[in-house]
Design an enzyme around this catalytic site. Structure first.
Site, PDB file in Angstrom:
ATOM      1  N   GLU A 126       0.821  -1.221   0.000  1.00 54.15           N
ATOM      2  CA  GLU A 126       0.000   0.000   0.000  1.00 54.15           C
ATOM      3  C   GLU A 126       0.851   1.265   0.000  1.00 54.15           C
ATOM      4  O   GLU A 126       0.322   2.367  -0.025  1.00 54.15           O
ATOM      5  CB  GLU A 126      -0.964  -0.001   1.183  1.00 54.15           C
ATOM      6  CG  GLU A 126      -1.930  -1.181   1.204  1.00 54.15           C
ATOM      7  CD  GLU A 126      -2.747  -1.320  -0.075  1.00 54.15           C
ATOM      8  OE1 GLU A 126      -3.377  -0.340  -0.484  1.00 54.15           O
ATOM      9  OE2 GLU A 126      -2.734  -2.425  -0.667  1.00 54.15           O
ATOM     10  N   ARG A 164      14.800  11.473 -22.416  1.00 55.40           N
ATOM     11  CA  ARG A 164      14.561  11.984 -23.774  1.00 55.40           C
ATOM     12  C   ARG A 164      14.667  13.504 -23.852  1.00 55.40           C
ATOM     13  O   ARG A 164      14.854  14.046 -24.944  1.00 55.40           O
ATOM     14  CB  ARG A 164      13.169  11.565 -24.271  1.00 55.40           C
ATOM     15  CG  ARG A 164      12.977  10.071 -24.432  1.00 55.40           C
ATOM     16  CD  ARG A 164      11.538   9.752 -24.807  1.00 55.40           C
ATOM     17  NE  ARG A 164      11.163  10.348 -26.083  1.00 55.40           N
ATOM     18  CZ  ARG A 164      11.452   9.828 -27.264  1.00 55.40           C
ATOM     19  NH1 ARG A 164      12.111   8.688 -27.324  1.00 55.40           N
ATOM     20  NH2 ARG A 164      11.083  10.444 -28.359  1.00 55.40           N
ATOM     21  N   ASP A 179       9.174  16.532 -29.826  1.00 57.72           N
ATOM     22  CA  ASP A 179       8.356  15.857 -28.811  1.00 57.72           C
ATOM     23  C   ASP A 179       7.631  16.890 -27.953  1.00 57.72           C
ATOM     24  O   ASP A 179       6.441  16.768 -27.693  1.00 57.72           O
ATOM     25  CB  ASP A 179       9.217  14.982 -27.894  1.00 57.72           C
ATOM     26  CG  ASP A 179       9.485  13.610 -28.490  1.00 57.72           C
ATOM     27  OD1 ASP A 179       8.964  13.331 -29.588  1.00 57.72           O
ATOM     28  OD2 ASP A 179      10.212  12.842 -27.861  1.00 57.72           O
TER      29      ASP A 179
HETATM   30  C1  9D3 Z   1      -7.005   0.822  -2.786  1.00 59.41           C
HETATM   31  C2  9D3 Z   1      -5.885   1.780  -2.882  1.00 59.41           C
HETATM   32  N1  9D3 Z   1      -4.936   1.516  -3.976  1.00 59.41           N
HETATM   33  C3  9D3 Z   1      -4.410   2.849  -4.343  1.00 59.41           C
HETATM   34  C4  9D3 Z   1      -4.921   3.296  -5.663  1.00 59.41           C
HETATM   35  C5  9D3 Z   1      -3.889   0.602  -3.508  1.00 59.41           C
HETATM   36  C6  9D3 Z   1      -2.648   0.624  -4.318  1.00 59.41           C
HETATM   37  C7  9D3 Z   1      -2.621   0.092  -5.582  1.00 59.41           C
HETATM   38  C8  9D3 Z   1      -1.440   0.077  -6.332  1.00 59.41           C
HETATM   39  C9  9D3 Z   1      -1.493   1.158  -3.783  1.00 59.41           C
HETATM   40  C10 9D3 Z   1      -0.306   1.144  -4.528  1.00 59.41           C
HETATM   41  C11 9D3 Z   1      -0.298   0.587  -5.791  1.00 59.41           C
HETATM   42  C12 9D3 Z   1       0.956   0.557  -6.574  1.00 59.41           C
HETATM   43  N2  9D3 Z   1       1.030   1.656  -7.529  1.00 59.41           N
HETATM   44  C13 9D3 Z   1       2.021   2.548  -7.481  1.00 59.41           C
HETATM   45  O1  9D3 Z   1       2.875   2.431  -6.631  1.00 59.41           O
HETATM   46  C14 9D3 Z   1       2.037   3.653  -8.414  1.00 59.41           C
HETATM   47  C15 9D3 Z   1       1.145   4.045  -9.445  1.00 59.41           C
HETATM   48  C16 9D3 Z   1      -0.084   3.489  -9.939  1.00 59.41           C
HETATM   49  O2  9D3 Z   1      -0.608   2.450  -9.490  1.00 59.41           O
HETATM   50  N3  9D3 Z   1      -0.716   4.138 -10.970  1.00 59.41           N
HETATM   51  C17 9D3 Z   1      -0.221   5.253 -11.530  1.00 59.41           C
HETATM   52  N4  9D3 Z   1       0.900   5.824 -11.111  1.00 59.41           N
HETATM   53  C18 9D3 Z   1       1.551   5.213 -10.078  1.00 59.41           C
HETATM   54  S1  9D3 Z   1       2.984   5.759  -9.417  1.00 59.41           S
HETATM   55  C19 9D3 Z   1       3.072   4.548  -8.334  1.00 59.41           C
END
Ligand code: 9D3
Length: 257
Positions: A126, A164, A179
């Site tokens: 989390e 980039r 870009d």
């Molecule tokens: C129920 C809450 N969730 C948060 C949206 C739990 C959760 C899911 C996935 C907590 C951490 C994660 C892992 N994702 C990342 O660390 C992450 C991320 C992403 O999931 N989407 C877009 N950008 C990023 S940057 C880091």
């Protein structure tokens, strides 16, 4: 530019250090990517890196002590090797890749490319204890409103996008400008040999050798495709007189077809 990434999965970063444009940037000394694994800072037999969440629930939180030590190591790696950084703090940042961050944009990538060293924290589970975020993180960045399994892929996306923007990383230095310039519009269509393929042929203007006609055709296509597929982008952009005229032409032709 130097990145030090705090991650439980350092080998995932082979995807950028061993392949393509970013790999060449590393070999040419334009880009450095090193990894620090919080698991190396654990003290117990099982090398535990997660811990239970206060308040309950199923999700685990990244254990504070190993993360804190790994972040410290990543920072000193970057600052020891570049003494000026300790004085010029503005040239160095700690960024936490997090779903709660502001979304990465081309403008943000350009801005980060001005820094000389960045610590990236890639979370799992989390995420980080909030007090660690408050104490060490300068900026939280997300790659968009969808869920991936951890911060590693987002960290690699960020490094690739920033690399980039660095001088000399792209073969043609104009490519980086292009870009950024085109960031507000979708690209125009591209064609290669043969001129005739199945039912389709290459638009005549691209075979004409008239560079001004080609520029105008491509701009019109960019505007038209953006209008069709990403009208949200057009609303954010102020169009020049030429662009307004070309988009109007595209829309007229679209309606009659
Ligand atoms: C129920 C809450 N969730 C948060 C949206 C739990 C959760 C899911 C996935 C907590 C951490 C994660 C892992 N994702 C990342 O660390 C992450 C991320 C992403 O999931 N989407 C877009 N950008 C990023 S940057 C880091």
């Amino acid at each position: 530019m130097k990145f030090s990434v705090v991650t439980l999965f350092p080998q995932m970063f082979d995807a950028i250090t061993a392949y393509g444009v970013t790999s060449r940037a590393v070999k040419r000394g334009l880009l450095e990517v090193s990894m620090v694994n919080p698991r190396d800072f654990t003290e117990d037999k099982h090398r535990t890196v997660d811990d239970r969440s206060y308040g309950g629930g199923p999700g685990m939180v990244m254990m504070v002590e190993p993360m804190k030590k790994a972040i410290h190591q990543a920072k000193t790696q970057l600052t020891d090797s570049n003494k000026e950084l300790t004085e010029v703090a503005a040239s160095f940042k700690v960024i936490y890749l997090s779903p709660q961050g502001a979304a990465l944009t081309q403008a943000k990538a350009k801005e980060l490319a001005q820094l000389s060293a960045v610590v990236l924290i890639a979370g799992r589970y989390e995420g980080l204890d909030q007090r660690l975020i408050d104490a060490v993180v300068d900026e939280e960045i997300s790659i968009g409103d969808f869920v991936v399994s951890g911060g590693e892929l987002p960290a690699m996306v960020l490094i690739d996008a920033v690399a980039r923007c660095l001088p000399d990383v792209l073969g043609h230095n104009l490519s980086a400008e292009e870009d950024s310039f085109s960031a507000g519009l979708l690209d125009h269509p591209h064609y290669t040999r043969p001129v005739q393929h199945d039912d389709g042929s290459v638009p005549d203007v691209l075979l004409s050798g008239n560079h001004e006609h080609i520029r105008v055709w491509r701009l019109k296509q960019s505007l038209g495709q953006t209008w069709l597929k990403r009208p949200d982008l057009l609303k954010e952009k102020t169009l020049t007189d030429e662009e307004q005229r070309l988009l109007a032409e595209f829309q007229m032709e679209w309606q009659s077809n």
